[in-house]
Structures are given as structure tokens and as C-alpha cells.
Design a protein around this motif. Structure first.
Motif, PDB file in Angstrom:
ATOM      1  N   GLU A  92      32.360  49.575  42.309  1.00  0.00           N
ATOM      2  CA  GLU A  92      31.814  50.646  43.317  1.00  0.00           C
ATOM      3  C   GLU A  92      33.379  50.635  44.064  1.00  0.00           C
ATOM      4  O   GLU A  92      33.663  49.735  45.029  1.00  0.00           O
ATOM      5  N   ARG A 107      27.471  49.424  37.428  1.00  0.00           N
ATOM      6  CA  ARG A 107      27.939  50.164  38.025  1.00  0.00           C
ATOM      7  C   ARG A 107      27.320  51.525  38.046  1.00  0.00           C
ATOM      8  O   ARG A 107      26.425  51.182  38.036  1.00  0.00           O
ATOM      9  N   LYS A 108      28.413  52.357  38.173  1.00  0.00           N
ATOM     10  CA  LYS A 108      27.531  53.566  38.204  1.00  0.00           C
ATOM     11  C   LYS A 108      26.474  53.906  36.923  1.00  0.00           C
ATOM     12  O   LYS A 108      26.971  53.297  35.746  1.00  0.00           O
ATOM     13  N   ILE A 109      25.250  54.399  37.503  1.00  0.00           N
ATOM     14  CA  ILE A 109      24.499  54.918  36.703  1.00  0.00           C
ATOM     15  C   ILE A 109      24.480  55.531  35.818  1.00  0.00           C
ATOM     16  O   ILE A 109      24.924  56.667  36.130  1.00  0.00           O
ATOM     17  N   GLU A 110      24.736  55.791  33.944  1.00  0.00           N
ATOM     18  CA  GLU A 110      25.015  56.551  32.982  1.00  0.00           C
ATOM     19  C   GLU A 110      23.962  57.422  32.793  1.00  0.00           C
ATOM     20  O   GLU A 110      23.347  57.093  31.947  1.00  0.00           O
ATOM     21  N   THR A 111      24.019  58.702  33.604  1.00  0.00           N
ATOM     22  CA  THR A 111      22.769  59.434  33.303  1.00  0.00           C
ATOM     23  C   THR A 111      23.100  60.759  33.605  1.00  0.00           C
ATOM     24  O   THR A 111      24.438  60.990  33.994  1.00  0.00           O
ATOM     25  N   ALA A 112      22.212  61.740  33.121  1.00  0.00           N
ATOM     26  CA  ALA A 112      22.976  63.467  33.449  1.00  0.00           C
ATOM     27  C   ALA A 112      21.933  64.015  33.894  1.00  0.00           C
ATOM     28  O   ALA A 112      22.570  64.481  35.058  1.00  0.00           O
ATOM     29  N   SER A 146      22.797  54.847  43.437  1.00  0.00           N
ATOM     30  CA  SER A 146      23.929  55.483  42.567  1.00  0.00           C
ATOM     31  C   SER A 146      24.823  54.423  41.573  1.00  0.00           C
ATOM     32  O   SER A 146      25.097  54.327  40.229  1.00  0.00           O
ATOM     33  N   VAL A 150      24.357  46.881  35.064  1.00  0.00           N
ATOM     34  CA  VAL A 150      24.096  46.449  33.391  1.00  0.00           C
ATOM     35  C   VAL A 150      24.587  44.591  34.018  1.00  0.00           C
ATOM     36  O   VAL A 150      24.948  43.845  34.161  1.00  0.00           O
ATOM     37  N   ALA A 165      18.151  57.831  31.236  1.00  0.00           N
ATOM     38  CA  ALA A 165      18.830  55.580  30.938  1.00  0.00           C
ATOM     39  C   ALA A 165      17.815  55.097  31.236  1.00  0.00           C
ATOM     40  O   ALA A 165      17.555  54.959  32.296  1.00  0.00           O
TER      41      ALA A 165
END
Length: 202
Positions: A92, A107-112, A146, A150, A165
């Protein structure tokens, strides 16, 4: 009489966590002093804000060393940013070292889905943990974040949630625990989790 030390390093809402622990019968002491942390039965690390700022505050105060020393001796629970600081590193703002008590990276959430992730979500339990004794799978807890963990070792993940996710919701490595959600804001489910934590060293 024993107590749970709540780490005061200038980051986090200490009052709400303190009130929730006291409500379930856990004695607390808010402190930034190493001696008080060393005498505690358990330690809770809260936190809100950005990973690098919080990590820097821990290092400048010397509390990072105290937490690393005490983590092998007594239960330690990180909440929200406090959980993220348990990881090896965070991405971050900039790359930054964490405490390294849990494997993986923040890490930033990988989501739509919209970020930050704010609201109630269900928990799934891929591994058993005493932190969730008496808590049913599918119970809802309150999230505000946010970034998430991971590259965590599968055996260290004790709860996940779905937000477009699979998101790590809680971790455990020995007697080190972390909740990405806020148990102190999660109603009866959250109170049960805090009660479980308070009973780990009794």
C-alpha cells in the motif's frame, strides 16, 4: 489479575475495542509501554489507516521488537490494519516490511466490486481455529478495507469471505491471530470472537 494489553501506537480506535472486550469480561489496559505488554496475558494490535505509516510508528517506538518477542509467549490478535501488519510486507502506497508473523503480502483487493469494501459479509472457515469456537460458518461480520492478505500459506487462513473474489478474512500462525474485519463492530458474532480470544490464555 491478568489483562489484555491493547497497543497504543497512535493508530486505531482504541475505545470501541476496549469497550467490546470489557463487555465480554476481558480486563484491558491500553499501553505503548513495553513493560506493560510483557506483563499482559494477551496482546491486541488495532489499526486504521495506511500500512507504511503504521509500520513506521511501530518501528520508531520500538514496539515492533516487543511484539515480535511477545508473540511466541502469549496470544496476539491483530484487527484490520493490525492484522495486515502481521504479514511479511505490504504494497500500500509503497513496499514496506511488516512484522513477518504471518506469511504473505498485503495487496489491493483484485475485484470488480467497489472499493473500499465496506459492510457485512459472510465468513467461511477453511481451517478450524479456537478463535471461531461457537461461531457458525456463514455468520456475518463487518469489514472496512481496500487491501487484503495474499500469498498466505493455506494452513494459516482460518476464515475467508467473498467480495467478487475470495478475500482472506482471518489468519492464524500458532498463537498469532488476525481479523481483517472489525469484531468490535460485528454484533454478537464479533463479541463471541473477542470472548474466545480473551479465553485463549486462561
Amino acid at each position: 489479575m491478568g489483562y489484555t494489553a491493547i497497543v497504543d501506537y497512535g493508530v486505531g480506535n482504541l475505545k470501541s475495542v476496549t469497550n467490546a472486550l470489557r463487555y465480554v469480561g476481558v480486563s484491558t489496559q491500553i499501553t505503548g509501554e513495553s513493560a506493560v505488554l510483557e506483563r499482559a496475558d494477551a496482546i491486541l494490535l488495532p489499526g486504521v489507516g495506511a500500512f507504511p505509516d503504521a509500520a513506521e510508528r511501530l518501528r520508531e517506538s520500538g514496539l515492533d521488537r516487543v511484539l515480535l518477542e511477545q508473540a511466541g509467549r502469549k496470544p496476539l490478535l491483530g484487527i484490520c490494519l493490525g492484522m495486515q501488519l502481521l504479514f511479511e510486507r505490504g504494497e500500500e502506497v509503497r513496499n514496506c516490511e511488516g512484522l513477518g508473523l504471518v506469511s504473505g503480502c498485503i495487496r489491493k483487493i483484485e475485484t470488480a466490486e467497489k472499493l473500499p469494501h465496506i459492510g457485512w459479509n459472510q465468513l467461511a472457515f477453511p481451517n478450524d481455529s479456537p478463535l471461531f469456537a461457537g461461531v457458525e460458518e456463514g455468520s456475518c461480520v463487518y469489514f472496512v478495507h481496500s487491501f487484503c492478505g495474499v500469498e498466505t500459506r493455506p494452513e494459516q487462513v482460518i476464515a475467508t469471505t467473498d467480495y467478487g473474489a475470495t478475500v482472506v478474512a482471518a489468519v492464524q500462525n500458532g498463537n498469532v491471530y488476525g481479523c481483517q474485519f472489525h469484531p468490535e463492530k460485528s454484533g454478537e458474532t464479533g463479541l463471541q470472537i473477542l470472548k474466545n480470544f480473551g479465553g485463549l490464555n486462561r
